[in-house]
Design a protein around this motif. Structure first.
Motif, PDB file in Angstrom:
ATOM      1  N   LEU A   1      40.934  31.939  42.934  1.00  0.00           N
ATOM      2  CA  LEU A   1      41.886  33.042  43.114  1.00  0.00           C
ATOM      3  C   LEU A   1      42.103  33.825  41.819  1.00  0.00           C
ATOM      4  O   LEU A   1      42.200  35.054  41.838  1.00  0.00           O
TER       5      LEU A   1
ATOM      6  N   ALA B   1      39.047  35.983  41.315  1.00  0.00           N
ATOM      7  CA  ALA B   1      39.105  37.134  42.218  1.00  0.00           C
ATOM      8  C   ALA B   1      40.100  38.167  41.698  1.00  0.00           C
ATOM      9  O   ALA B   1      39.853  39.375  41.776  1.00  0.00           O
ATOM     10  N   GLU B   2      41.199  37.706  41.167  1.00  0.00           N
ATOM     11  CA  GLU B   2      42.211  38.602  40.606  1.00  0.00           C
ATOM     12  C   GLU B   2      41.662  39.392  39.425  1.00  0.00           C
ATOM     13  O   GLU B   2      41.844  40.602  39.332  1.00  0.00           O
TER      14      GLU B   2
ATOM     15  N   GLY C   1      46.919  31.725  42.402  1.00  0.00           N
ATOM     16  CA  GLY C   1      45.970  30.949  41.604  1.00  0.00           C
ATOM     17  C   GLY C   1      46.644  30.239  40.456  1.00  0.00           C
ATOM     18  O   GLY C   1      46.384  29.057  40.195  1.00  0.00           O
TER      19      GLY C   1
ATOM     20  N   LEU D   1      40.275  42.264  42.180  1.00  0.00           N
ATOM     21  CA  LEU D   1      41.526  42.886  42.593  1.00  0.00           C
ATOM     22  C   LEU D   1      42.252  43.482  41.392  1.00  0.00           C
ATOM     23  O   LEU D   1      42.511  42.782  40.419  1.00  0.00           O
TER      24      LEU D   1
ATOM     25  N   THR E   1      48.434  40.687  41.568  1.00  0.00           N
ATOM     26  CA  THR E   1      48.643  40.589  43.015  1.00  0.00           C
ATOM     27  C   THR E   1      48.951  39.156  43.406  1.00  0.00           C
ATOM     28  O   THR E   1      49.037  38.259  42.567  1.00  0.00           O
TER      29      THR E   1
ATOM     30  N   ALA F   1      47.049  37.067  44.808  1.00  0.00           N
ATOM     31  CA  ALA F   1      45.948  36.147  44.490  1.00  0.00           C
ATOM     32  C   ALA F   1      46.115  35.561  43.091  1.00  0.00           C
ATOM     33  O   ALA F   1      45.933  34.354  42.882  1.00  0.00           O
TER      34      ALA F   1
END
Length: 168
Positions: free
Chosen positions: A18, A21-22, A36, A26, A30, A32
């Motif tokens: 996560l 991904a952040e 995370g 992204l 956010t 995520a």
């Protein structure tokens, strides 16, 4: 004890995933990224509470090592090149109206210059102009071109006495 280790490993992997991904997919902070981080902290707390102090410190080290390794792997691999924008935009805005204008030319504002607005010159060239002094110039006022730059025209308000002579 095996179940606890599986839970900790799952929290670490999910947390690192996560966070990655952040950072890479992204924008901004956010859910995520927050989730995370909470999962990584949760894995440490879980290890301290259910297994013991040594397992907690090992989990802290594992979090750091796995997080750094994952981020380095993503940066070193070509994974980012598959999602990166590689095209260059070489189109330009048509500025032919600006090329037809001359310094000293007078026109009339079509909108309020606040300090940027529209003005018309020679009853045919409508261009975006900017007040050179930053003053607001009302709609319908006469303006004179002071400077022409690559993509902008700087104007000033024509004093009232000059308005009368140019109208007559």
């Amino acid at each position: 004890m095996t179940v606890e280790i599986i839970i900790i490993a799952f929290l670490i992997i999910l947390g690192v995933g996560l966070l990655a991904a952040e950072v890479f997919l992204l924008p901004g902070i956010t859910i995520a990224g927050i989730a995370g981080g909470l999962m990584l902290i949760g894995s440490i707390a879980y290890a301290f509470y259910y297994i013991g102090e040594t397992a907690g410190y090992i989990t802290i080290a594992a979090n750091l090592i796995i997080s750094v390794a994952a981020f380095l792997f993503i940066l070193k691999s070509n994974a980012l090149s598959h999602i990166a924008l590689k095209t260059d935009i070489d189109a330009t805005v048509d500025q032919t109206e600006i090329l037809q204008l001359n310094i000293g030319q007078t026109g009339i504002t079509l909108s309020r210059l606040n300090p940027i607005g529209k003005a018309e010159f020679d009853n045919q060239y409508i261009v975006e102009v900017k007040s050179i002094t930053g003053e607001f110039i009302d709609e319908g006022e006469n303006v004179q071109i002071v400077k022409i730059e690559k993509s902008s025209v700087l104007v000033q308000s024509v004093p009232q006495s000059e308005n009368q002579t140019s109208i007559n």
